[in-house]
Motif scaffolding. Structure first.
Motif, PDB file in Angstrom:
ATOM      1  N   SER A   1      40.355  44.036  42.571  1.00  0.00           N
ATOM      2  CA  SER A   1      41.183  44.926  42.572  1.00  0.00           C
ATOM      3  C   SER A   1      42.605  44.286  43.058  1.00  0.00           C
ATOM      4  O   SER A   1      42.739  43.205  43.543  1.00  0.00           O
ATOM      5  N   SER A   2      43.779  44.855  42.456  1.00  0.00           N
ATOM      6  CA  SER A   2      45.026  44.316  43.042  1.00  0.00           C
ATOM      7  C   SER A   2      45.872  45.500  43.853  1.00  0.00           C
ATOM      8  O   SER A   2      45.911  46.517  43.140  1.00  0.00           O
TER       9      SER A   2
ATOM     10  N   HIS B   1      48.262  37.049  48.151  1.00  0.00           N
ATOM     11  CA  HIS B   1      48.708  35.697  47.104  1.00  0.00           C
ATOM     12  C   HIS B   1      50.263  35.526  47.240  1.00  0.00           C
ATOM     13  O   HIS B   1      50.818  34.516  46.940  1.00  0.00           O
TER      14      HIS B   1
ATOM     15  N   ILE C   1      51.396  40.880  47.650  1.00  0.00           N
ATOM     16  CA  ILE C   1      50.664  41.088  46.379  1.00  0.00           C
ATOM     17  C   ILE C   1      49.268  40.691  46.939  1.00  0.00           C
ATOM     18  O   ILE C   1      49.063  39.395  47.680  1.00  0.00           O
TER      19      ILE C   1
ATOM     20  N   SER D   1      44.676  40.970  46.816  1.00  0.00           N
ATOM     21  CA  SER D   1      43.664  41.063  46.015  1.00  0.00           C
ATOM     22  C   SER D   1      42.401  41.544  46.883  1.00  0.00           C
ATOM     23  O   SER D   1      42.403  41.014  47.837  1.00  0.00           O
TER      24      SER D   1
ATOM     25  N   TYR E   1      45.580  47.886  40.000  1.00  0.00           N
ATOM     26  CA  TYR E   1      44.723  47.292  38.945  1.00  0.00           C
ATOM     27  C   TYR E   1      43.378  47.330  39.717  1.00  0.00           C
ATOM     28  O   TYR E   1      43.159  47.141  40.845  1.00  0.00           O
TER      29      TYR E   1
END
Length: 90
Positions: free
Chosen positions: A12-13, A39, A48, A50, A79
């Protein structure tokens, strides 16, 4: 969950918005969560991030933890993908 029967991985993001003055603290707290990676960090506190986990329940738990961290203004899941065989490249 039977990990032998479910070898896949959830990826997932998340976009995290943190108070700029607390951005470093939020980043450290995120680094302590297993499977969570930061990230990018912008000067205005946006990140950002994950999440990689073996189950959607773990992903949801991490997402809720992130949302409730001190200094976090918002977290948006942008995402999600389930890989049945993460070692196999398409």
């Amino acid at each position: 969950m039977d990990l032998e029967a479910s070898p896949g991985i959830h990826i997932s993001s998340v976009i995290v918005s943190a108070l700029p003055a607390q951005s470093a603290d939020v980043q450290r707290a995120l680094a302590e969560l297993p499977g969570v990676e930061v990230h990018t960090v912008a000067a205005d506190g946006r990140m950002i991030v994950s999440i990689e986990s073996v189950g959607d329940d773990v992903t949801l738990s991490h997402f809720e933890t992130i949302r409730q961290l001190p200094g976090v203004l918002a977290a948006s899941l942008v995402y999600h993908q389930y890989e049945t065989d993460p070692d196999e490249e398409a």
